[in-house]
Design a protein around this motif. Structure first.
Motif, PDB file in Angstrom:
ATOM      1  N   HIS A  68       9.442   0.021  -4.134  1.00  0.00           N
ATOM      2  CA  HIS A  68      10.109  -0.912  -5.048  1.00  0.00           C
ATOM      3  C   HIS A  68      11.432  -0.306  -5.486  1.00  0.00           C
ATOM      4  N   GLU A  78      10.561   3.317  -6.848  1.00  0.00           N
ATOM      5  CA  GLU A  78       9.134   3.604  -6.821  1.00  0.00           C
ATOM      6  C   GLU A  78       8.785   4.121  -5.430  1.00  0.00           C
ATOM      7  N   THR A  85       1.487   5.517  -6.319  1.00  0.00           N
ATOM      8  CA  THR A  85       2.891   5.243  -6.600  1.00  0.00           C
ATOM      9  C   THR A  85       3.426   6.190  -7.671  1.00  0.00           C
ATOM     10  N   PHE A  86       4.685   6.553  -7.492  1.00  0.00           N
ATOM     11  CA  PHE A  86       5.370   7.474  -8.395  1.00  0.00           C
ATOM     12  C   PHE A  86       6.778   6.943  -8.641  1.00  0.00           C
ATOM     13  N   ASP A  87       7.280   7.144  -9.848  1.00  0.00           N
ATOM     14  CA  ASP A  87       8.635   6.731 -10.200  1.00  0.00           C
ATOM     15  C   ASP A  87       9.584   7.908 -10.056  1.00  0.00           C
ATOM     16  N   THR A 123       4.263  10.030 -12.366  1.00  0.00           N
ATOM     17  CA  THR A 123       3.292   9.037 -11.930  1.00  0.00           C
ATOM     18  C   THR A 123       3.722   7.650 -12.378  1.00  0.00           C
ATOM     19  N   GLY A 124       3.359   6.655 -11.591  1.00  0.00           N
ATOM     20  CA  GLY A 124       3.613   5.277 -11.973  1.00  0.00           C
ATOM     21  C   GLY A 124       2.817   4.918 -13.216  1.00  0.00           C
ATOM     22  N   HIS A 126       0.504   2.827 -13.995  1.00  0.00           N
ATOM     23  CA  HIS A 126      -0.947   2.652 -13.910  1.00  0.00           C
ATOM     24  C   HIS A 126      -1.682   3.949 -13.627  1.00  0.00           C
TER      25      HIS A 126
END
Length: 270
Positions: A68, A78, A85-87, A123-124, A126
């Motif tokens: 993303h 992302e 998923t990680f930012d 970490t994302g 969630h």
């Protein structure tokens, strides 16, 4: 029941405060916000295109992709790796991420960490509450190994321990751990020596809910105390914490273990 199963329930229920999981990518600074203003020979933080190019060539440690990229906020992306998923935030041409200055350096002088610009990998949303789970930490470490080849990267920091590691040091130690080797205690945690000679961990609480303090034996060198502390950190992260009482340590020594009043520090005496 194994040692991991014997941890105090209060730790598992999150009573112990845990810092947010995250890697910091430190880059040489720029003199301004445009390519023409960058300091000669000192690359700035990467942009989304640089991350996309790196993702296309990833796979030496872990394959990842950009899952993303917000159109209105192009300064973060992302990343998707192993279904997690990680930012990645602080990309150029936006402003760098704001993080605390590292207090411990491995593979480079601590002075080299001053005045750097930062990109952070976390970490994302969630996964934020589960950031200390080992599969997530290992995936983040694998991503760090891939991102370590970014041009201009000066160091990689692990936020819970306040450390910075040279990119090659990170690749070597984290990569060995991911292949079944020792936990990278000097990097994902740090050690500080007390006036009495004891070695105290910094950042182990992120994984266990408490820090470790290993008392030195009379006449023991600081290096020998530190070496055993590193082995203990590996053992504790891999197998779970010791309960109060006597235990056989990784070198065969009998370890007398006790906690302070709020169970934030595990004291070990041989």
């Amino acid at each position: 029941m194994d040692r991991a199963g014997e941890r105090f329930a209060s730790w598992q229920e999150g009573i112990a405060v845990r810092r947010e999981a995250g890697l910091t990518l430190f880059f040489a600074p720029t003199a301004g916000g445009t390519d023409a203003e960058r300091l000669p020979g000192r690359p700035a933080r990467p942009d989304a295109d640089a991350i996309r190019a790196l993702a296309a060539e990833s796979g030496k440690v872990v394959s990842f992709s950009i899952s993303h990229q917000p159109k209105d906020h192009p300064y973060w992306v992302e990343l998707l790796a192993l279904g997690l998923t990680f930012d990645l935030r602080g990309l150029a041409p936006g402003i760098g991420a704001q993080v605390a200055a590292p207090g411990h350096a491995f593979g480079l002088p601590l002075a080299d960490a001053r005045g750097l610009e930062c990109v952070v990998l976390r970490t994302g949303p969630h996964l934020a509450s589960a950031g200390s789970l080992m599969p997530i930490v290992r995936t983040m470490a694998a991503l760090g190994c891939e991102l370590a080849s970014l041009p201009g990267l000066v160091g990689i920091g692990w936020e819970p321990a306040g450390t910075i590691m040279a990119p090659d040091y990170f690749r070597t130690t984290a990569g060995a751990w991911l292949e079944g080797g020792a936990f990278p205690a000097l990097g994902f945690t740090a050690l500080a020596r007390s006036p009495a000679g004891a070695m105290r961990s910094i950042g182990l609480g992120f994984f266990l809910g408490h820090e470790l303090e290993l008392a030195a034996r009379p006449g023991e060198s600081p290096a020998d105390t530190a070496r055993l502390a590193v082995r203990l950190i590996h053992d504790l992260v891999q197998n779970g914490s010791y309960s109060p009482g006597d235990h056989e340590g990784p070198t065969g020594d009998v370890l007398h273990c006790s906690f302070n009043a709020d169970m934030s520090l595990l004291h070990i005496v041989r």
